[in-house]
Design a protein around this motif. Sequence first.
Motif, PDB file in Angstrom:
ATOM      1  N   TRP A  38     -45.415  83.715 -69.586  1.00 41.06           N
ATOM      2  CA  TRP A  38     -44.746  84.243 -68.396  1.00 41.06           C
ATOM      3  C   TRP A  38     -43.672  85.238 -68.898  1.00 41.06           C
ATOM      4  O   TRP A  38     -43.172  85.235 -69.875  1.00 41.06           O
ATOM      5  N   PRO A  39     -43.270  85.940 -67.774  1.00 47.14           N
ATOM      6  CA  PRO A  39     -42.057  87.057 -68.164  1.00 47.14           C
ATOM      7  C   PRO A  39     -40.829  86.243 -67.910  1.00 47.14           C
ATOM      8  O   PRO A  39     -40.342  86.230 -66.975  1.00 47.14           O
ATOM      9  N   LEU A  40     -40.265  85.758 -69.320  1.00 46.58           N
ATOM     10  CA  LEU A  40     -39.280  85.160 -69.251  1.00 46.58           C
ATOM     11  C   LEU A  40     -37.901  85.748 -69.576  1.00 46.58           C
ATOM     12  O   LEU A  40     -36.825  85.309 -69.434  1.00 46.58           O
ATOM     13  N   SER A  41     -38.151  87.127 -69.802  1.00 46.67           N
ATOM     14  CA  SER A  41     -36.933  88.052 -69.901  1.00 46.67           C
ATOM     15  C   SER A  41     -37.337  89.380 -69.004  1.00 46.67           C
ATOM     16  O   SER A  41     -38.618  89.593 -68.753  1.00 46.67           O
ATOM     17  N   GLY A  42     -36.464  90.197 -68.970  1.00 46.03           N
ATOM     18  CA  GLY A  42     -36.905  91.439 -68.259  1.00 46.03           C
ATOM     19  C   GLY A  42     -36.644  91.565 -66.886  1.00 46.03           C
ATOM     20  O   GLY A  42     -36.299  90.547 -66.152  1.00 46.03           O
ATOM     21  N   ASN A  44     -38.438  90.823 -64.373  1.00 46.63           N
ATOM     22  CA  ASN A  44     -39.354  89.711 -63.601  1.00 46.63           C
ATOM     23  C   ASN A  44     -39.047  88.436 -63.980  1.00 46.63           C
ATOM     24  O   ASN A  44     -39.927  87.301 -63.921  1.00 46.63           O
ATOM     25  N   ALA A  45     -38.054  88.167 -64.835  1.00 48.43           N
ATOM     26  CA  ALA A  45     -37.639  87.152 -65.236  1.00 48.43           C
ATOM     27  C   ALA A  45     -37.528  85.857 -64.320  1.00 48.43           C
ATOM     28  O   ALA A  45     -37.660  84.621 -64.823  1.00 48.43           O
ATOM     29  N   TYR A 250     -42.760  93.902 -56.786  1.00 46.76           N
ATOM     30  CA  TYR A 250     -42.304  92.876 -57.580  1.00 46.76           C
ATOM     31  C   TYR A 250     -40.880  92.874 -57.089  1.00 46.76           C
ATOM     32  O   TYR A 250     -40.383  93.690 -56.384  1.00 46.76           O
ATOM     33  N   THR A 251     -40.009  91.848 -57.555  1.00 43.74           N
ATOM     34  CA  THR A 251     -38.541  91.752 -57.014  1.00 43.74           C
ATOM     35  C   THR A 251     -37.832  92.835 -56.830  1.00 43.74           C
ATOM     36  O   THR A 251     -37.162  93.033 -55.636  1.00 43.74           O
ATOM     37  N   ASP A 252     -37.498  93.646 -57.772  1.00 44.07           N
ATOM     38  CA  ASP A 252     -36.631  94.730 -57.994  1.00 44.07           C
ATOM     39  C   ASP A 252     -36.847  95.766 -56.793  1.00 44.07           C
ATOM     40  O   ASP A 252     -36.183  96.171 -56.000  1.00 44.07           O
ATOM     41  N   ALA A 253     -38.203  95.904 -56.689  1.00 45.18           N
ATOM     42  CA  ALA A 253     -38.728  97.178 -55.790  1.00 45.18           C
ATOM     43  C   ALA A 253     -38.641  96.404 -54.294  1.00 45.18           C
ATOM     44  O   ALA A 253     -38.228  97.220 -53.237  1.00 45.18           O
ATOM     45  N   GLY A 277     -42.492  89.876 -55.401  1.00 43.99           N
ATOM     46  CA  GLY A 277     -41.192  90.099 -55.291  1.00 43.99           C
ATOM     47  C   GLY A 277     -40.730  89.367 -53.959  1.00 43.99           C
ATOM     48  O   GLY A 277     -39.706  88.749 -53.800  1.00 43.99           O
ATOM     49  N   PHE A 278     -41.501  89.241 -52.840  1.00 46.38           N
ATOM     50  CA  PHE A 278     -41.098  88.496 -51.548  1.00 46.38           C
ATOM     51  C   PHE A 278     -41.071  87.002 -51.457  1.00 46.38           C
ATOM     52  O   PHE A 278     -40.450  86.488 -50.682  1.00 46.38           O
ATOM     53  N   ALA A 279     -42.038  86.564 -52.704  1.00 44.59           N
ATOM     54  CA  ALA A 279     -41.889  85.232 -52.738  1.00 44.59           C
ATOM     55  C   ALA A 279     -40.825  84.696 -53.764  1.00 44.59           C
ATOM     56  O   ALA A 279     -40.668  83.509 -53.932  1.00 44.59           O
ATOM     57  N   ASP A 280     -40.022  85.580 -54.615  1.00 47.37           N
ATOM     58  CA  ASP A 280     -38.868  85.400 -55.405  1.00 47.37           C
ATOM     59  C   ASP A 280     -37.767  84.833 -54.634  1.00 47.37           C
ATOM     60  O   ASP A 280     -37.385  85.612 -53.688  1.00 47.37           O
ATOM     61  N   PRO A 281     -37.136  83.567 -55.075  1.00 45.74           N
ATOM     62  CA  PRO A 281     -35.844  83.268 -54.337  1.00 45.74           C
ATOM     63  C   PRO A 281     -34.790  84.158 -54.356  1.00 45.74           C
ATOM     64  O   PRO A 281     -34.140  84.166 -53.500  1.00 45.74           O
TER      65      PRO A 281
END
Length: 421
Positions: A38-42, A44-45, A250-253, A277-281
């Motif tokens: 998984w993306p654990l850095s960057g 989408n961490a 994704y989250t940032d966008a 991104g909309f599902a990210d806390p």
Amino acid sequence: MRKITSITAVLVLAAALAGCGGSDGAGATDEVKLAGLWPLSGPNATQGTDVLHGAELAVEIVNNDHPGLDLPLGPGKGLPGLGGAPVKLITGDTQGKPEVGAGEVDRLVTGEKVAAVIGSYQSGVTLTASQRAERLGVPFVNEASSSVALTERGLKWFFRTGPTDETFARSMFDYLKARQAAGDQIRSVGVFHSNDQFGNDGAGVTEKVAAEAGLPVSVNVGFDPTAADLGSQVAQVRSKSPDVLFVLAYTDAAIKLMKTLDQLDYYPPALLAYGTGFADPAFATGLGALADGASTRAAWSGEIAEKRPAAKTVAELFQQRYGAPMTENSARAFTAVLALAQAIDTAKSVEPAKIRDALRGLDIPGDKTIMPWTGIRFDDKGQNTGAAGVVEQMIEGKYRVVFPAELSSVQPIWPMNKAQQ
């Protein structure tokens, strides 16, 4: 020389397979190693870490006794089919980059001798990572990538437990039909998507299902997911005034989009996102009241979990362990790991081919999962035919189920900007 090289390759592969947990292929084994990518850095961490937490909780449930939990491998310790062997999750950080994900598959399969791979959240990374697993002959179970193309490649080692974007799209267009029946005016839709595997595939699926529903797509705008500003792209959408805007970001966008809508004082009557991104806390915490009104498809909901004892217990365990609520992403990872563990237990082996055969024959009823699905059963393309979705809307900082009616907890707010008043 050719013959010696072939013999050497066979011996190397045999050694790799023998190292997957230290078993002869049946009976007892020391441990079963699984790779989690998984993306654990960057950028989408936060999502990657959330997915990892769901996977970790599934491993904890498999390895420890939870006698009152009515889920496969909940009661008892370890995998009974392998003499009670525990599962060990070995993680790899994709950094959100396809080439890094593929490299991590190589490292974990050949170096760590994992029996199977789980990952990789982002569709573009899953695409390349699963191709590498296919080349190595190791099962790859995907938890949260929804690009339809992933199960259309003819791969023999790829399995996806969650819904595809087409499944989600049909749920969202069914929701729009229900809103039309309730009197809401929906004449056209728009698509706003990241210019990557996930966004481009999802945009195509949205156009396809919209045509079937008889709703014209008045605007389709792609954007660079690393763009610092989305003002010009949002202006393109506003010029066409779609009644519903479908979003793949994704989250940032996702956060930038909502801020841009506020800055331009423009809101379509409805915004329907394809999760991510909309599902990210971080979406709600980073936006506060500006997040209200946005809607998204979901494969899981905390509200639905309240209606299922096992799902409620798992959600409570997640909250206790991580100090945060379980999300759609963590629930999907939890489900994928538990399904893979059951297949390995059924196979009574860590041999990749036997695990693949067990996955093909897997049949888990919906009430033996924490998901609002009919179950987990893979078709010949590796897609779970029992996966389904619901529609949620952010209301006062919390997602509430608004569709289908039998699972909804509140009525949707339409138009969406009323949720911020």
